[in-house]
Design a protein around this motif. Structure first.
Motif, short mmCIF file in Angstrom:
data_model
loop_
_atom_site.label_atom_id
_atom_site.label_comp_id
_atom_site.label_asym_id
_atom_site.label_seq_id
_atom_site.Cartn_x
_atom_site.Cartn_y
_atom_site.Cartn_z
N SER A 1 0.81 -1.22 0.00
CA SER A 1 0.00 0.00 0.00
C SER A 1 0.84 1.27 0.00
CB SER A 1 -0.94 0.00 1.22
OG SER A 1 -0.19 -0.04 2.42
N ASP A 2 2.07 1.23 0.50
CA ASP A 2 2.88 2.44 0.53
C ASP A 2 3.86 2.53 -0.63
OD1 ASP A 2 4.31 0.32 1.55
OD2 ASP A 2 5.26 1.43 3.17
N ALA A 3 3.65 1.69 -1.65
CA ALA A 3 4.44 1.84 -2.88
C ALA A 3 4.10 3.17 -3.53
CB ALA A 3 4.12 0.69 -3.84
N ASP A 4 5.07 3.78 -4.21
CA ASP A 4 4.85 5.08 -4.82
C ASP A 4 5.41 5.10 -6.24
OD1 ASP A 4 7.60 5.31 -4.51
OD2 ASP A 4 7.47 6.71 -2.81
N ALA A 5 5.46 6.29 -6.83
CA ALA A 5 5.91 6.41 -8.22
C ALA A 5 7.36 5.97 -8.39
CB ALA A 5 5.72 7.85 -8.70
N THR A 6 8.20 6.20 -7.37
CA THR A 6 9.59 5.77 -7.47
C THR A 6 9.69 4.25 -7.39
OG1 THR A 6 10.18 7.82 -6.32
CG2 THR A 6 11.92 6.21 -6.63
N THR A 7 8.82 3.62 -6.61
CA THR A 7 8.76 2.16 -6.61
C THR A 7 8.50 1.65 -8.02
OG1 THR A 7 7.77 2.25 -4.39
CG2 THR A 7 7.68 0.15 -5.55
N THR A 8 7.58 2.28 -8.72
CA THR A 8 7.27 1.88 -10.09
C THR A 8 8.48 2.05 -10.99
OG1 THR A 8 4.97 2.56 -9.80
CG2 THR A 8 5.76 2.36 -12.05
N ARG A 9 9.19 3.18 -10.86
CA ARG A 9 10.34 3.44 -11.72
C ARG A 9 11.43 2.40 -11.51
NH1 ARG A 9 11.47 9.55 -12.13
NH2 ARG A 9 9.52 9.28 -13.26
N VAL A 10 11.68 2.03 -10.26
CA VAL A 10 12.68 1.01 -9.98
C VAL A 10 12.24 -0.34 -10.56
CG1 VAL A 10 13.81 -0.30 -8.14
CG2 VAL A 10 13.53 2.17 -7.91
N ALA A 11 10.98 -0.70 -10.35
CA ALA A 11 10.48 -1.98 -10.84
C ALA A 11 10.59 -2.08 -12.36
CB ALA A 11 9.03 -2.17 -10.39
N GLN A 12 10.32 -0.99 -13.06
CA GLN A 12 10.41 -1.00 -14.52
C GLN A 12 11.84 -1.30 -14.99
OE1 GLN A 12 8.97 2.92 -15.39
NE2 GLN A 12 6.85 2.25 -15.70
N ALA A 13 12.83 -0.86 -14.23
CA ALA A 13 14.22 -1.01 -14.64
C ALA A 13 14.84 -2.33 -14.23
CB ALA A 13 15.05 0.14 -14.07
N VAL A 14 14.31 -2.98 -13.19
CA VAL A 14 15.02 -4.13 -12.63
C VAL A 14 14.23 -5.42 -12.60
CG1 VAL A 14 16.32 -2.52 -11.16
CG2 VAL A 14 14.37 -3.76 -10.20
N LEU A 15 12.94 -5.40 -12.96
CA LEU A 15 12.11 -6.60 -12.85
C LEU A 15 11.43 -6.94 -14.17
CD1 LEU A 15 10.41 -5.95 -9.40
CD2 LEU A 15 12.09 -7.74 -9.92
N PRO A 16 11.07 -8.20 -14.35
CA PRO A 16 10.34 -8.60 -15.56
C PRO A 16 8.95 -7.98 -15.59
CG PRO A 16 11.27 -10.52 -14.43
CD PRO A 16 11.41 -9.36 -13.50
N SER A 17 8.48 -7.72 -16.79
CA SER A 17 7.10 -7.29 -17.02
C SER A 17 6.66 -7.94 -18.32
CB SER A 17 7.03 -5.76 -17.12
OG SER A 17 5.71 -5.34 -17.31
N MET A 18 5.61 -8.76 -18.25
CA MET A 18 5.22 -9.52 -19.43
C MET A 18 4.70 -8.62 -20.55
SD MET A 18 6.08 -12.51 -18.53
CE MET A 18 7.32 -11.85 -17.40
N PHE A 19 4.07 -7.54 -20.18
CA PHE A 19 3.58 -6.56 -21.14
C PHE A 19 3.97 -5.16 -20.67
CE2 PHE A 19 1.01 -10.20 -22.05
CZ PHE A 19 0.73 -10.14 -23.40
N ARG A 20 4.21 -4.25 -21.61
CA ARG A 20 4.46 -2.86 -21.27
C ARG A 20 3.73 -1.98 -22.28
NH1 ARG A 20 10.99 -2.76 -22.45
NH2 ARG A 20 10.93 -3.16 -24.69
N LEU A 21 3.56 -0.70 -21.93
CA LEU A 21 2.75 0.20 -22.75
C LEU A 21 3.57 0.81 -23.89
CD1 LEU A 21 0.58 2.11 -20.15
CD2 LEU A 21 0.20 -0.12 -21.21
N ASP A 22 2.90 0.98 -25.04
CA ASP A 22 3.54 1.65 -26.17
C ASP A 22 3.18 3.13 -26.15
OD1 ASP A 22 0.95 1.87 -27.16
OD2 ASP A 22 1.24 0.41 -28.78
N ALA A 23 3.56 3.85 -27.21
CA ALA A 23 3.35 5.30 -27.26
C ALA A 23 1.87 5.67 -27.32
CB ALA A 23 4.09 5.89 -28.46
N ASN A 24 1.00 4.71 -27.63
CA ASN A 24 -0.44 4.95 -27.67
C ASN A 24 -1.14 4.48 -26.41
OD1 ASN A 24 -0.60 6.05 -30.38
ND2 ASN A 24 -0.14 3.99 -31.10
N GLY A 25 -0.37 4.09 -25.39
CA GLY A 25 -0.97 3.65 -24.15
C GLY A 25 -1.63 2.29 -24.25
#
Length: 757
Positions: free
Chosen positions: A76-100
């Motif tokens: 619950s206390d995750a924030d925008a910086t948590t997201t930024r770190v996760a994007q750089a260091v963890l797997p994500s099966m799908f990610r958003l393109d320039a059209n969202g």
């Protein structure tokens, strides 16, 4: 202030409808599934460059708002910086393109598709055979299963913030080989692409202790182009370094340092080289643009900007006067000003190496109307507020000065460029002053009428009586003085009419402004609001502003000019006054300006507002979430999965056993059974066209309920070193961290891509 900067998946849309009867919604099927998809209003502005032109190595210093309290994006206390770190260091099966729109991430997935729908939905993931965790173990079904068990909601020992989607999974198992993962759903789930983004290793998800505490301050095992080296709360920074086991395109940067820097300090930090990349406020964007013009006049906008000829003359007089003490103080003040100007000019010189890249954030600012009680509990009053507001004018106010595309937002559930986007505002209707007044009249709010004393007035009754008596004595004495002047043949000063009834003033913009007797701020067009006093006079720097029409009263009884404010409305002896709550911190000036314009729009139909500015740290928790407001401005991020992410924001509040109201994230407390049903249907269909149609129908009904009014897409202004490429204003797209870097020496910097392309 960033109400705005929340990651829709990782932060679970946390910050940043009760209607009676069946709503008549004329545009429920506003767009067919065959229509051409919309385009984003503004494209990315990242100085895109080929990897061959990017130098190998270097450290990127990137400003963030906070050092995260947790690296677990599902707490619950995750924030925008948590997201930024996760994007750089963890797997994500799908990610958003320039059209969202969600796209398969080839670094982790060779394919992912629904292979069965009957008797149950089955999704088969085929993993990239090179995908491994940083400890060398292959990413596989065991990691998927551990995350599902942790987030399913079945074990309360896991302190999870949400389980949407994971609670629909029945089982996860290995496929025909180690690269295949079969996910079987107990109930159909349209947004299955939202799952496992990010994916944590089973080391984090395997036990409640590891989930709750193990990933808060460190991530020992990762799988991305970068790894977490250190989370340093003392020095307010997170350091990411290249992952030596990364199998994809190697990261160009050696390090990324996420540094927590307050927004009002970022321009100076950019000038001194402490930062290379930072989201900034419009005022700082203007300053950087000014610096790029390389004119000496740029210093005028700094510490000496308000140094008028009169002030300079007064300073000279003090410095050369007979009062040595005053002369000493003035000399010290001059030395300080000279130092500040020198520092400002040095910063401006350094800021010539910085540029502003701009786009529109995947988030929109809305006007929230609290329907839990008071006048706004009546749907007619909420609709009147919405019909009184010119959304296009507000979008123009915010976006045009920044050179961004001007358009109001037409959907609560998607933004232009996303598949689900369609303008559903027709279900409510556009700006219409006459219709707004008619709705208020139908709700029983009429001009004039006797007003009952309010509790605050009663409490001050005795003191008020004494004050009135004192004023009467003073007026009598003043009258005697006036008679004396008349006897001497002198022309007396004009007398007040005794109140602001019927009084209008003409402002510096040559527009009439009704004097309401409330504490109001009005934009004067020079970048900042100024107080408008009850006497109709404008003040700044403790001096009356001189010249022409400003401050002039029309005689009592004069008809109000066209477009002027309507008479105040009342019902059952109470005036129609709404409390407008805003954050008070630095960087909130744009919201104040928007709120001021909204207040004036409402005043034209007889609705008064009382603006209350509260501390940033208490704004959301103590006012928005707790319902202590009538009107408020805050933002929601857009989501590629609105059926999942938007449902808790618009779900109908449910009474709890203790008598309280369970609102989830519906802070306006306005919801309908129809909206809930449409969300339920949308989340359960595997037909993408049908899902879009249901989302658009839900949006139209949300518009009709008038619990919240989307205004404009938030501007995204990012200051960047000119030689930093593949970074800046990302818009919808998930950043590609491995491509960011600094241009090789001697390489010509590519021109930034223009907004709107």
């Amino acid at each position: 202030m960033s109400y705005d900067g929340l990651g829709p998946r990782a932060v679970m849309r946390s910050v940043a409808f009760l209607t009676a009867g069946v709503l008549a919604v004329p545009l429920l099927a506003a767009c067919s599934s065959e229509e051409e998809p919309s385009r984003p209003l503004a494209g990315q502005d990242v100085a895109a460059s080929a990897r061959s032109l990017v130098a190998d190595g270097g450290t990127l210093h990137w400003a963030v708002d906070t050092v995260p309290e947790t690296l677990n994006a599902f707490q619950s206390d995750a924030d925008a910086t948590t997201t930024r770190v996760a994007q750089a260091v963890l797997p994500s099966m799908f990610r958003l393109d320039a059209n969202g729109r969600p796209q398969r991430n080839p670094d982790f997935l060779e394919s992912a598709r629904v292979v069965e729908t009957e008797p149950k939905q089955v999704v088969l993931y085929r993993l990239n055979q090179q995908a491994v965790w940083s400890d060398g173990r292959e990413i596989g079904a065991a990691d998927f299963a551990a995350q599902w068990r942790a987030l399913s909601g079945k074990d309360s020992a896991y302190w999870t913030a949400r389980n949407a989607g994971y609670d629909r999974i029945e089982k996860i198992e290995r496929g025909d080989n180690d690269l295949e993962v079969r996910v079987t759903f107990a109930r159909p789930y349209a947004d299955w692409q939202s799952l496992f983004a990010p994916l944590y290793p089973k080391d984090v998800m395997g036990t409640p202790d590891a989930f709750n505490d193990g990933a808060r301050r460190k991530l020992s095992v990762t799988a991305g182009p970068f790894a977490v080296q250190q989370v340093d709360h003392k020095n307010a920074r997170v350091t990411l370094v290249r992952n030596p086991r990364w199998w994809g395109r190697p990261a160009k940067l050696s390090e990324i340092v996420l540094a927590a820097v307050p927004r009002d300090e970022r321009a100076a930090a950019l000038a001194t080289g402490v930062l290379d990349l930072a989201d900034i406020a419009p005022a700082d964007a203007q300053r950087i643009t000014l610096a790029s013009q390389q004119g000496a006049d740029s210093a005028i906008q700094g510490p000496a900007g308000g140094r008028t000829a009169a002030k300079a003359l007064r300073s000279w007089a003090l410095l050369h006067g007979s009062d040595k003490e005053a002369a000493g103080r003035e000399d010290q003040a001059r030395r300080k000003l000279t130092s500040e100007i020198a520092r400002w000019r040095a910063q401006q010189d350094a800021l010539r190496e910085i540029e502003v890249r701009k786009s529109l954030e995947p988030a929109y600012t809305q006007l929230a109307l609290n329907g839990a009680g008071g006048p706004l509990a009546d749907e007619r009053v909420r609709r009147a507020v919405a019909r009184a507001i010119d959304r296009e004018e507000l979008a123009k106010l915010v976006l045009k000065p920044l050179g961004l595309p001007v358009a109001s937002v037409g959907s609560h559930l998607a933004l232009s460029g996303q598949d689900a986007y369609a303008d559903g505002s027709g279900a409510l209707g556009g700006q219409d002053t006459a219709e707004a007044r008619a709705l208020l009249a139908d709700a029983g709010w009429v001009p004039g009428g006797p007003l009952k004393p309010q509790p605050a007035e009663k409490a001050a009754g005795a003191e008020g009586k004494k004050t009135d008596e004192k004023k009467t004595d003073e007026k009598k004495a003043e009258g005697e003085k006036t008679e004396g002047k008349r006897a001497e043949g002198k022309k007396p000063e004009p007398e007040s009419t005794g109140g602001s009834e019927g009084a209008y003033i003409v402002g510096e913009d040559n527009k009439p402004h009704h004097v309401t007797g409330r504490d109001t701020e009005r934009d004067t067009g020079d970048g900042g609001p100024r107080p408008l006093a009850q006497d109709g006079k404008q003040y700044t720097d403790n001096h009356l502003r001189q010249g022409g029409a400003p401050g002039a009263y029309a005689p009592k009884g004069t008809a109000a000019p066209a477009g002027a404010a309507a008479g105040a409305l009342a019902k059952d002896g109470k005036p129609l006054t709404l409390r407008f709550v805003l954050p008070s911190g630095a960087g909130s000036e744009p919201l104040w300006n928007v709120a001021d314009h909204i207040s004036r729009m409402l005043e034209r139909v007889g609705i008064r507002t009382e603006v209350s500015k509260v501390a940033d740290e208490s704004y959301f928790k103590d006012h928005i979430a707790s319902g202590e407001y009538d009107l408020a401005l805050y933002s929601w991020p857009a989501s590629a999965f609105p059926a999942t992410d938007a449902r808790p924001i618009y779900a109908k509040p449910v009474p709890a056993a203790d008598g309280s109201l369970t609102v989830e994230q519906n802070y306006t407390r306005v919801g309908t059974d129809q909206v809930d049903q449409l969300f339920d249907e949308a989340i359960s269909t595997l037909d993408q066209g049908e899902e879009r149609s249901l989302i658009r129908k839900a949006d139209a009904r949300i518009w009709a309920a008038a619990g919240s009014i989307p205004l404009y897409q938030r501007p995204q202004l990012t200051a960047v070193r000119k030689d930093l490429v593949n970074a800046g204003a990302f818009g919808f797209q998930t950043p590609v961290y491995e491509d960011m870097g600094f241009l090789k020496k001697g390489v010509t910097r590519p021109s930034p891509s223009p907004s709107g392309n």
